[in-house]
Design a protein around this motif. Sequence first.
Motif, PDB file in Angstrom:
ATOM      1  N   ASP A 126       0.427  12.703   1.065  1.00  0.00           N
ATOM      2  CA  ASP A 126      -0.471  13.862   1.015  1.00  0.00           C
ATOM      3  C   ASP A 126      -0.635  14.212  -0.453  1.00  0.00           C
ATOM      4  O   ASP A 126       0.157  14.950  -1.027  1.00  0.00           O
ATOM      5  CB  ASP A 126       0.113  15.025   1.807  1.00  0.00           C
TER       6      ASP A 126
ATOM      7  N   HIS B 260      -4.621  10.465   1.234  1.00  0.00           N
ATOM      8  CA  HIS B 260      -3.746  10.707   2.377  1.00  0.00           C
ATOM      9  C   HIS B 260      -3.487   9.393   3.117  1.00  0.00           C
ATOM     10  O   HIS B 260      -4.370   8.534   3.206  1.00  0.00           O
ATOM     11  CB  HIS B 260      -4.387  11.683   3.377  1.00  0.00           C
TER      12      HIS B 260
ATOM     13  N   VAL C 129       2.694  12.140   8.507  1.00  0.00           N
ATOM     14  CA  VAL C 129       2.117  12.084   7.164  1.00  0.00           C
ATOM     15  C   VAL C 129       3.037  11.261   6.264  1.00  0.00           C
ATOM     16  O   VAL C 129       4.220  11.587   6.105  1.00  0.00           O
ATOM     17  CB  VAL C 129       1.932  13.494   6.586  1.00  0.00           C
TER      18      VAL C 129
END
Length: 300
Positions: A147, A46, A144
């Motif tokens: 991911d 991540h 993000v």
Amino acid sequence: MPTATLATAPGAGLRLAELAEANRPTQLPLLTRIVELLDASEAVTHLLVRGSLASGTADRLSDVDFVVGVHDRDLPAFTAALDDLMTIAGGALLPGWRDTIVADLGGAGFVFLLQHEGKLQQVDLYLAPASRISTIQGQIAAKVLLDRPPAEITTTQIGQARRHLDELLARPRTCTELLIEHLVLAVLLHKRIQRGQRFVAYAEWHRLHTATKDLIKTALAPASGVWGWYRLREEIALTPIGRACLADLDAAITSPAIPDTAAVDAALDRVLKLTRRACPHALDGLADAVTAYRTYLELA
């Protein structure tokens, strides 16, 4: 450096376009470079960007602030390889400072200084076990960028990652690490002064003085069992070098509570001279890096 840590990961799927559309900071090329560097590791699961770059409020002084999820199994090897990755491949001037300011999210923070567009740029990497990422996402505001579903994480691997972090955070810092802490704090203080953040400057100025005290104790009284600021004269002022170092510390703590740029530069000169006097080995291999650092700091 472990091969697995640097191997290219297939199907990265980075989400940089979304960040670029929402916010076109001057740091975007640097952010992209670091993201692509970290994405190339199969250990990284991540990447989250946080702070002003995530909120769209970045200015030219803003740091590049990441949470880096690393498979629990790979966290010790990735941590060990991080300095080489960031200095050799990423272009950081110095090894990372183990961040003692960042909030505890169940990982460990590191601060690197890179040259970007002729000036020093701060890059913060908070390494966290992949098993912690979902919890961290509920604790911070972040965008993000990557991911990547990790391979199965076992209870044993989670325990190993936790023990590694506990040992890392408990390990006493070396003279070299304390010198790098001064260099990073000087950059932070220059930013606080330019922004007029007087309260934060006060706190980081005190932290810099504490780092000077810790550097002196680590160099001259490494076996001390005395905590903090106690018994410094009894332990340190036994030699001419020790007395000179305490004079430097006295000059630091009697300076104004909130520094200006000249005071920060004077403190940096003082600690470099102190390091050459008390623990010159701390500068081994860093002479060119410190020279480059001083040059870029003057251009800020």
